[in-house]
Design an enzyme around this catalytic site. Structure first.
Site, short mmCIF file in Angstrom:
data_model
loop_
_atom_site.label_atom_id
_atom_site.label_comp_id
_atom_site.label_asym_id
_atom_site.label_seq_id
_atom_site.Cartn_x
_atom_site.Cartn_y
_atom_site.Cartn_z
N GLU A 157 0.83 -1.16 -0.11
CA GLU A 157 0.02 -0.10 -0.25
C GLU A 157 0.71 1.22 -0.02
O GLU A 157 1.92 1.33 0.72
CB GLU A 157 -0.86 0.09 1.21
CG GLU A 157 -1.69 1.11 1.25
CD GLU A 157 -2.90 0.92 2.44
OE1 GLU A 157 -3.43 -0.05 2.44
OE2 GLU A 157 -3.23 1.81 3.24
N GLY A 196 -14.72 5.92 4.68
CA GLY A 196 -13.76 7.07 5.11
C GLY A 196 -13.98 7.50 6.52
O GLY A 196 -15.10 7.14 7.10
N ASP A 197 -13.29 8.36 6.92
CA ASP A 197 -13.28 8.70 8.39
C ASP A 197 -14.25 9.97 8.38
O ASP A 197 -14.55 10.72 7.51
CB ASP A 197 -12.17 9.01 8.91
CG ASP A 197 -11.28 8.11 9.32
OD1 ASP A 197 -11.93 6.91 9.81
OD2 ASP A 197 -10.00 8.09 9.34
N TYR A 233 -11.62 -5.18 10.45
CA TYR A 233 -10.77 -4.68 11.68
C TYR A 233 -10.66 -5.74 12.55
O TYR A 233 -11.53 -5.90 13.30
CB TYR A 233 -11.73 -3.49 12.35
CG TYR A 233 -11.84 -2.38 11.38
CD1 TYR A 233 -10.97 -1.37 11.38
CD2 TYR A 233 -12.81 -2.31 10.33
CE1 TYR A 233 -10.76 -0.35 10.25
CE2 TYR A 233 -12.94 -1.26 9.44
CZ TYR A 233 -12.08 -0.39 9.28
OH TYR A 233 -12.16 0.52 8.37
N HIS A 257 -13.92 -1.93 14.58
CA HIS A 257 -13.71 -0.62 14.25
C HIS A 257 -13.98 0.47 15.46
O HIS A 257 -14.84 0.07 16.15
CB HIS A 257 -14.79 -0.24 13.18
CG HIS A 257 -14.74 1.25 12.46
ND1 HIS A 257 -15.45 2.22 13.22
CD2 HIS A 257 -13.98 1.75 11.52
CE1 HIS A 257 -15.22 3.29 12.53
NE2 HIS A 257 -14.26 3.00 11.45
N LYS A 304 -20.76 -6.44 4.36
CA LYS A 304 -19.82 -5.95 2.79
C LYS A 304 -19.68 -7.18 2.23
O LYS A 304 -19.62 -7.07 0.84
CB LYS A 304 -18.64 -5.29 3.60
CG LYS A 304 -18.93 -3.96 3.97
CD LYS A 304 -17.68 -3.19 4.58
CE LYS A 304 -16.89 -3.53 5.81
NZ LYS A 304 -15.87 -2.36 5.93
N GLN A 325 -7.39 -3.63 8.85
CA GLN A 325 -6.58 -2.59 9.43
C GLN A 325 -5.25 -3.25 10.12
O GLN A 325 -5.43 -4.51 10.31
CB GLN A 325 -7.51 -1.77 10.57
CG GLN A 325 -7.16 -0.68 11.52
CD GLN A 325 -6.62 0.33 10.55
OE1 GLN A 325 -5.56 0.54 9.77
NE2 GLN A 325 -7.68 1.22 10.46
P1 FAD Z 1 -17.79 0.84 7.19
O1 FAD Z 1 -17.60 -0.43 6.75
O2 FAD Z 1 -18.94 1.72 6.60
O3 FAD Z 1 -17.86 1.13 8.83
C1 FAD Z 1 -17.78 2.03 9.36
C2 FAD Z 1 -18.62 1.70 10.81
O4 FAD Z 1 -19.82 1.53 10.67
C3 FAD Z 1 -17.95 0.44 11.68
O5 FAD Z 1 -18.13 0.66 12.99
C4 FAD Z 1 -19.06 -0.65 10.98
O6 FAD Z 1 -19.40 -1.70 11.65
C5 FAD Z 1 -20.49 -0.01 11.10
N1 FAD Z 1 -21.03 -0.16 9.90
C6 FAD Z 1 -21.02 -0.64 8.61
N2 FAD Z 1 -22.04 -1.09 7.88
C7 FAD Z 1 -22.87 -0.57 8.72
C8 FAD Z 1 -24.36 -0.81 8.41
N3 FAD Z 1 -24.86 -0.97 7.04
N4 FAD Z 1 -25.03 -0.28 9.61
C9 FAD Z 1 -24.80 0.02 10.72
N5 FAD Z 1 -23.33 -0.02 10.93
C10 FAD Z 1 -22.51 -0.22 9.90
N6 FAD Z 1 -9.52 6.23 4.90
C11 FAD Z 1 -9.31 7.07 3.80
O7 FAD Z 1 -9.87 8.24 3.99
N7 FAD Z 1 -8.75 6.92 2.55
C12 FAD Z 1 -8.16 5.69 2.49
O8 FAD Z 1 -7.38 5.30 1.43
C13 FAD Z 1 -8.28 4.52 3.53
N8 FAD Z 1 -7.66 3.44 3.16
C14 FAD Z 1 -7.83 2.28 4.24
C15 FAD Z 1 -7.57 1.21 4.13
C16 FAD Z 1 -7.84 0.08 4.96
C17 FAD Z 1 -6.98 -1.25 4.83
C18 FAD Z 1 -8.23 0.25 6.24
C19 FAD Z 1 -8.69 -0.82 7.38
C20 FAD Z 1 -8.71 1.59 6.41
C21 FAD Z 1 -8.56 2.79 5.65
N9 FAD Z 1 -9.05 4.13 5.67
C22 FAD Z 1 -9.02 4.82 4.54
C23 FAD Z 1 -9.82 4.30 6.84
C24 FAD Z 1 -11.28 4.04 6.88
O9 FAD Z 1 -12.07 5.09 5.93
C25 FAD Z 1 -11.87 4.19 8.13
O10 FAD Z 1 -11.60 3.22 8.94
C26 FAD Z 1 -13.48 4.57 8.45
O11 FAD Z 1 -13.73 4.88 9.68
C27 FAD Z 1 -14.33 3.36 8.27
O12 FAD Z 1 -14.29 2.90 7.12
P2 FAD Z 1 -14.98 1.64 6.59
O13 FAD Z 1 -14.83 1.45 4.85
O14 FAD Z 1 -14.51 0.46 7.25
O15 FAD Z 1 -16.62 1.73 7.07
#
Ligand code: FAD
Length: 291
Positions: A17, A108-109, A146, A150, A166, A177
């Protein structure tokens, strides 16, 4: 060929990465690092994406250039928080035009203000998976997961439920992560399997460069480090500063990779930190990758 088809045909594999440099004058140094790491023949290289779409052109330009210059299979990260369907669609089209056929679909965060306005068209990464899969079935789609859960999740089980969601929405594989306790990865994979999910879960490995950078990264992503490891690193810091921490970090990452492969992990996803030296140090001595 999508990345999922490649990783199913190679084991164990290495993926890397990178994060895109912000300024164009940093490109030559960046591509110098990529060139050295491309020698390792990674099964793919991924490029991170600025949350909320900031620097997204950087991601696309860098990803396209990595593919062209080094013939790498590239995956672009893509976040959906605050995005409109139209802008995501445009981005996916541009990726395909550049010969990039895989995305890591992320929420995304969250920005500081958690108002309804930021949700716009997507609420979770799974919404993005569904959107891309429906609009561009030829596109490979991976997601994040995670081992330590998360940080927003109320429990490991709740997080697991949404990780499964997902996969069920169409994620081909997941990248974890960063984590330091190999048992957390094993537990995550077992829990997924017990729910019928057997798709690849790529363990994300972080090289440790210094206490300051480790603390910053842990605070940002909410991952845990076992106290024993943290103490080992602190001890190294007290006796030899950053250089000793880096050496200890290399040892820790190498041990972690060895244990993961012994557990049956399909491959390793190394967070390169755009630093070829530290990645090569870690992989040296691991016959699967470095020797
Ligand atoms: P989600 O899958 O949407 O999850 C977020 C939270 O919501 C979790 O607590 C999950 O359990 C919960 N959740 C998920 N789906 C649902 C649902 N349908 N209903 C209720 N709750 C739900 N960030 C960047 O900005 N740019 C990057 O390039 C980037 N790369 C990354 C690469 C990796 C390998 C990882 C692990 C993280 C990366 N991140 C990046 C950080 C990531 O954007 C954050 O961790 C963000 O807070 C969560 O993203 P996610 O896609 O896991 O979210």
């Amino acid at each position: 060929m999508k990345i999922i088809d490649r990783i199913k045909n190679k084991s164990p594999f290495l993926s890397l990465e990178f994060f895109p440099p912000k300024e164009r004058d940093q490109w030559p140094r960046f591509f110098g690092q990529v060139e050295r790491l491309a020698e390792l023949d990674p099964v793919f290289a991924s490029v991170t994406y600025g949350a909320g779409g900031s620097f997204r052109d950087n991601t696309l330009d860098i990803a396209a250039e990595m593919r062209k210059r080094f013939d790498l299979k590239v995956m672009s990260h893509l976040t959906c928080v605050g995005a409109r369907e139209k802008s995501i669609a445009e981005y996916v089209e541009r990726l395909l035009e550049a010969g990039i056929g895989d995305v890591l679909a992320l929420r995304g965060d969250m920005p500081g203000n958690d108002s309804d306005e930021i949700w716009k068209d997507f609420r979770h990464a799974s919404d993005l998976v569904e959107f891309v899969k429906e609009g561009w079935p030829e596109m490979g789609v991976a997601t994040a997961c995670y081992p330590d859960a998360h940080p927003e999740s109320p429990s490991i089980d709740d997080d697991l439920r949404w990780t499964c969601h997902k996969f069920n929405a169409g994620s081909d594989f997941a990248v974890t992560q960063l984590f330091f306790d190999v048992r957390r990865y094993r537990d995550l994979v077992r829990r997924l399997e017990s729910r019928g999910i057997t798709d690849p879960v790529l363990p994300g490995i972080l090289p440790i460069l210094s206490m300051a950078s480790l603390n910053r990264i842990l605070a940002l992503c909410g991952a845990n480090i076992p106290p024993k490891l943290y103490l080992e690193l602190q001890e190294a810091d007290q006796t030899g500063g950053d250089e000793a921490v880096r050496r200890k970090g290399v040892e820790i990452a190498r041990r972690q990779i060895r244990e993961l492969l012994d557990l049956g992990a399909p491959g390793i996803h190394l967070y390169s930190l755009n630093n070829a030296d530290v990645c090569l140090d870690i992989l040296t001595g691991l016959p699967e990758f470095g020797d």
